[in-house]
Design a protein around this motif. Sequence first.
Motif, PDB file in Angstrom:
ATOM      1  N   LEU A 179       0.834  -1.199   0.000  1.00 37.79           N
ATOM      2  CA  LEU A 179       0.000   0.000   0.000  1.00 37.79           C
ATOM      3  C   LEU A 179       0.872   1.252   0.000  1.00 37.79           C
ATOM      4  N   ARG A 180       1.924   1.246   0.820  1.00 36.59           N
ATOM      5  CA  ARG A 180       2.843   2.396   0.877  1.00 36.59           C
ATOM      6  C   ARG A 180       3.463   2.649  -0.501  1.00 36.59           C
ATOM      7  N   GLN A 181       3.896   1.599  -1.170  1.00 34.44           N
ATOM      8  CA  GLN A 181       4.526   1.754  -2.491  1.00 34.44           C
ATOM      9  C   GLN A 181       3.535   2.292  -3.518  1.00 34.44           C
ATOM     10  N   ARG A 182       2.314   1.792  -3.500  1.00 33.05           N
ATOM     11  CA  ARG A 182       1.321   2.263  -4.478  1.00 33.05           C
ATOM     12  C   ARG A 182       0.988   3.739  -4.233  1.00 33.05           C
ATOM     13  N   ALA A 183       0.791   4.110  -2.976  1.00 34.77           N
ATOM     14  CA  ALA A 183       0.435   5.493  -2.643  1.00 34.77           C
ATOM     15  C   ALA A 183       1.599   6.451  -2.837  1.00 34.77           C
ATOM     16  N   ALA A 184       2.814   5.937  -2.830  1.00 36.62           N
ATOM     17  CA  ALA A 184       4.008   6.790  -2.896  1.00 36.62           C
ATOM     18  C   ALA A 184       4.344   7.267  -4.304  1.00 36.62           C
ATOM     19  N   HIS A 185       3.506   7.020  -5.279  1.00 40.57           N
ATOM     20  CA  HIS A 185       3.805   7.512  -6.629  1.00 40.57           C
ATOM     21  C   HIS A 185       3.891   9.040  -6.652  1.00 40.57           C
ATOM     22  N   ALA A 186       3.287   9.686  -5.650  1.00 36.36           N
ATOM     23  CA  ALA A 186       3.310  11.156  -5.582  1.00 36.36           C
ATOM     24  C   ALA A 186       4.396  11.676  -4.639  1.00 36.36           C
ATOM     25  N   GLY A 187       5.152  10.786  -4.028  1.00 38.54           N
ATOM     26  CA  GLY A 187       6.217  11.186  -3.111  1.00 38.54           C
ATOM     27  C   GLY A 187       6.413  10.136  -2.037  1.00 38.54           C
ATOM     28  N   PRO A 188       7.511  10.226  -1.294  1.00 40.88           N
ATOM     29  CA  PRO A 188       7.792   9.220  -0.263  1.00 40.88           C
ATOM     30  C   PRO A 188       6.781   9.286   0.887  1.00 40.88           C
ATOM     31  N   ILE A 189       6.498   8.126   1.468  1.00 42.19           N
ATOM     32  CA  ILE A 189       5.554   8.049   2.579  1.00 42.19           C
ATOM     33  C   ILE A 189       6.233   7.395   3.774  1.00 42.19           C
ATOM     34  N   ALA A 190       6.375   8.167   4.857  1.00 37.85           N
ATOM     35  CA  ALA A 190       6.870   7.656   6.134  1.00 37.85           C
ATOM     36  C   ALA A 190       5.660   7.347   7.008  1.00 37.85           C
ATOM     37  N   ASP A 191       5.890   6.737   8.157  1.00 35.79           N
ATOM     38  CA  ASP A 191       4.773   6.395   9.038  1.00 35.79           C
ATOM     39  C   ASP A 191       3.983   7.617   9.487  1.00 35.79           C
ATOM     40  N   ASP A 192       4.647   8.774   9.600  1.00 39.70           N
ATOM     41  CA  ASP A 192       3.945   9.985  10.057  1.00 39.70           C
ATOM     42  C   ASP A 192       3.421  10.856   8.914  1.00 39.70           C
ATOM     43  N   THR A 193       3.589  10.404   7.671  1.00 39.93           N
ATOM     44  CA  THR A 193       3.081  11.145   6.518  1.00 39.93           C
ATOM     45  C   THR A 193       1.556  11.117   6.526  1.00 39.93           C
ATOM     46  N   LEU A 194       0.949  12.273   6.341  1.00 43.54           N
ATOM     47  CA  LEU A 194      -0.509  12.354   6.289  1.00 43.54           C
ATOM     48  C   LEU A 194      -1.007  11.943   4.906  1.00 43.54           C
ATOM     49  N   VAL A 195      -1.981  11.043   4.894  1.00 48.27           N
ATOM     50  CA  VAL A 195      -2.594  10.582   3.649  1.00 48.27           C
ATOM     51  C   VAL A 195      -4.104  10.717   3.792  1.00 48.27           C
ATOM     52  N   TYR A 196      -4.769  10.807   2.667  1.00 44.74           N
ATOM     53  CA  TYR A 196      -6.229  10.860   2.671  1.00 44.74           C
ATOM     54  C   TYR A 196      -6.779   9.438   2.579  1.00 44.74           C
ATOM     55  N   ARG A 197      -7.682   9.120   3.492  1.00 45.39           N
ATOM     56  CA  ARG A 197      -8.420   7.854   3.454  1.00 45.39           C
ATOM     57  C   ARG A 197      -9.769   8.174   2.817  1.00 45.39           C
ATOM     58  N   VAL A 198     -10.027   7.567   1.666  1.00 43.26           N
ATOM     59  CA  VAL A 198     -11.265   7.801   0.931  1.00 43.26           C
ATOM     60  C   VAL A 198     -12.066   6.505   0.939  1.00 43.26           C
ATOM     61  N   GLU A 199     -13.201   6.531   1.617  1.00 38.00           N
ATOM     62  CA  GLU A 199     -14.087   5.371   1.651  1.00 38.00           C
ATOM     63  C   GLU A 199     -15.216   5.609   0.663  1.00 38.00           C
ATOM     64  N   PHE A 200     -15.586   4.575  -0.087  1.00 38.42           N
ATOM     65  CA  PHE A 200     -16.585   4.736  -1.141  1.00 38.42           C
ATOM     66  C   PHE A 200     -17.344   3.441  -1.340  1.00 38.42           C
ATOM     67  N   HIS A 201     -18.419   3.537  -2.086  1.00 39.04           N
ATOM     68  CA  HIS A 201     -19.179   2.346  -2.458  1.00 39.04           C
ATOM     69  C   HIS A 201     -19.568   2.454  -3.935  1.00 39.04           C
ATOM     70  N   LEU A 202     -19.861   1.314  -4.505  1.00 42.07           N
ATOM     71  CA  LEU A 202     -20.306   1.251  -5.894  1.00 42.07           C
ATOM     72  C   LEU A 202     -21.696   1.848  -5.956  1.00 42.07           C
ATOM     73  N   ALA A 203     -21.878   2.858  -6.808  1.00 36.83           N
ATOM     74  CA  ALA A 203     -23.148   3.568  -6.877  1.00 36.83           C
ATOM     75  C   ALA A 203     -23.962   3.201  -8.109  1.00 36.83           C
ATOM     76  N   GLY A 204     -23.365   2.490  -9.028  1.00 31.78           N
ATOM     77  CA  GLY A 204     -24.127   2.081 -10.195  1.00 31.78           C
ATOM     78  C   GLY A 204     -23.311   2.059 -11.463  1.00 31.78           C
ATOM     79  N   PRO A 205     -23.964   1.722 -12.563  1.00 35.47           N
ATOM     80  CA  PRO A 205     -23.289   1.697 -13.861  1.00 35.47           C
ATOM     81  C   PRO A 205     -23.079   3.135 -14.376  1.00 35.47           C
ATOM     82  N   GLN A 206     -22.372   3.207 -15.456  1.00 37.65           N
ATOM     83  CA  GLN A 206     -22.104   4.492 -16.086  1.00 37.65           C
ATOM     84  C   GLN A 206     -23.405   5.221 -16.354  1.00 37.65           C
ATOM     85  N   THR A 207     -23.402   6.555 -16.123  1.00 34.75           N
ATOM     86  CA  THR A 207     -24.619   7.336 -16.293  1.00 34.75           C
ATOM     87  C   THR A 207     -24.654   8.117 -17.599  1.00 34.75           C
ATOM     88  N   ARG A 208     -23.596   8.115 -18.355  1.00 38.34           N
ATOM     89  CA  ARG A 208     -23.581   8.887 -19.605  1.00 38.34           C
ATOM     90  C   ARG A 208     -24.068   8.069 -20.753  1.00 38.34           C
TER      91      ARG A 208
END
Length: 99
Positions: free
Chosen positions: A70-99
């Motif tokens: 997880l650290r490696q995947r998230a670190a594409h924007a910069g190094p991540i140490a244990d004290d680095t602040l990251v955004y936790r985004v929780e979501f759910h599937l809302a449906g198929p494409q609407t366009r």
Amino acid sequence: MEFSRELRDRVMSGDITVSFRLWRRARVKEGGRYQVGPALIEVDSVELLPFSSITEADVRRSGEQDRESLRQRAAHAGPIADDTLVYRVEFHLAGPQTR
């Protein structure tokens, strides 16, 4: 929100429901709906927290095998140490494409 190719199908199936992002500021908002391929996800919560506080359950919900992958995947924007602040985004599937 964008997801790497290897995670996209699991997001679209509803298997992945949490993502961690190294952003300067939140790029999604609670209640917002975002296209992921032909699917639509809705953000349930956005929280800023230190990387060290990510639970093992959230590591699994993010589609990763362990905290270091997880650290490696998230670190594409910069190094991540244990004290680095990251955004936790929780979501759910809302449906198929609407366009």
